[in-house]
Write a protein that holds these residues in place. Sequence first.
Motif, short mmCIF file in Angstrom:
data_model
loop_
_atom_site.label_atom_id
_atom_site.label_comp_id
_atom_site.label_asym_id
_atom_site.label_seq_id
_atom_site.Cartn_x
_atom_site.Cartn_y
_atom_site.Cartn_z
N GLN A 15 -16.94 -21.02 0.14
CA GLN A 15 -15.89 -21.99 -0.11
C GLN A 15 -14.96 -21.90 0.96
O GLN A 15 -13.84 -22.30 1.01
N PHE A 16 -15.42 -21.41 2.19
CA PHE A 16 -14.41 -21.00 3.29
C PHE A 16 -14.03 -22.35 3.78
O PHE A 16 -12.66 -22.70 4.05
N SER A 17 -14.60 -23.39 3.91
CA SER A 17 -14.21 -24.66 4.59
C SER A 17 -13.19 -25.38 3.47
O SER A 17 -12.39 -25.96 4.25
N THR A 18 -13.23 -24.93 2.24
CA THR A 18 -12.19 -25.55 1.52
C THR A 18 -10.99 -24.59 1.31
O THR A 18 -9.74 -24.99 1.43
N VAL A 19 -11.15 -23.35 1.33
CA VAL A 19 -10.12 -22.50 0.78
C VAL A 19 -9.24 -22.02 2.25
O VAL A 19 -7.89 -21.66 2.32
N PHE A 20 -10.11 -21.75 3.33
CA PHE A 20 -9.26 -21.21 4.45
C PHE A 20 -8.33 -22.20 4.94
O PHE A 20 -7.06 -21.75 5.27
N PRO A 21 -8.36 -23.52 5.08
CA PRO A 21 -7.03 -24.25 5.23
C PRO A 21 -5.98 -24.18 4.27
O PRO A 21 -4.69 -24.28 4.87
N LEU A 22 -6.21 -23.90 3.10
CA LEU A 22 -5.14 -23.67 2.24
C LEU A 22 -4.29 -22.07 2.60
O LEU A 22 -3.36 -22.41 2.44
N ILE A 23 -4.98 -21.31 2.93
CA ILE A 23 -4.46 -19.95 3.25
C ILE A 23 -3.58 -20.37 4.55
O ILE A 23 -2.75 -19.83 4.62
N GLU A 24 -4.21 -21.20 5.39
CA GLU A 24 -3.56 -21.42 6.74
C GLU A 24 -2.27 -22.12 6.53
O GLU A 24 -1.17 -21.72 7.08
N SER A 25 -2.20 -23.21 5.60
CA SER A 25 -1.10 -23.97 5.41
C SER A 25 0.13 -23.11 4.77
O SER A 25 1.01 -23.07 5.00
N ILE A 26 -0.42 -22.02 3.75
CA ILE A 26 0.63 -21.14 3.22
C ILE A 26 1.24 -20.21 4.40
O ILE A 26 2.27 -20.30 4.29
N LEU A 27 0.43 -19.68 5.10
CA LEU A 27 0.99 -18.53 6.02
C LEU A 27 1.70 -19.45 7.23
O LEU A 27 2.77 -19.02 7.76
#
Length: 233
Positions: free
Chosen positions: A96-108
């Motif tokens: 699920q990296f391609s979906t989840v990593f952008p979410l973490i990026e946007s938070i940080l």
Amino acid sequence: MKVGIMQPYWFPYIGYFQLINAVDVFVVYDNIEYTKKGWINRNRILLHSEAAPVTVPLKKDSDFLHVDQRFLSENYAKDKVKLLSKIKEAYKKAPQFSTVFPLIESILNQNETNLFRLIHHSIQAVCDYLEIKTKIVISSTIDIDHNLKSQDKVIAIAKILEATQYINAIGGLQLYDKATFEANDLQLHFIKSNPIEYPQFDNDFIPWLSVIDVMMFNSKQEIRGFLTDVTLL
């Protein structure tokens, strides 16, 4: 109405979100003392087959300040790049990296220097991703005597929110007295996570890592199944 109350934690484990999912209103403490030994600004992820720490560095300040009075380090712009690189290295091959990593990026990448506001945003963002509809309330916005401690403060919050049930994490089992809650017309329950296991590459499973790990290896639909895999005591 069911209420849950917890300290703020940065990308906490799945049990935190199981509690949010189990209540109608979730109160997150902002006016609570920061503790270095807790999990407020740190957690663990899977890196090279081991549980590895990840931490949001903070500006040096008094250890007696509340969480909402603590701020990110002056070098946070550089620190978050290292943090994101560590998470990317850990999970770049996760399903699920391609979906989840952008979410973490946007938070940080939020234009935010306050620790509590960063954590609050991360909790809400994960809830939105997992389609958890529970209302999240910041404790300092509730009109109670905030000098109250522990059980008395919990009861005061629950009563002013007109709750009939207070649900707490299993870790609080020794902290609260059911008779006292019943005397205040409140049912007291504790939520216990049932064992959850899923493939982590070819690794022997390491439980109770950050929700980041759960999201990297499981689809949203699978995680929604985890959210209700609990026992209510």
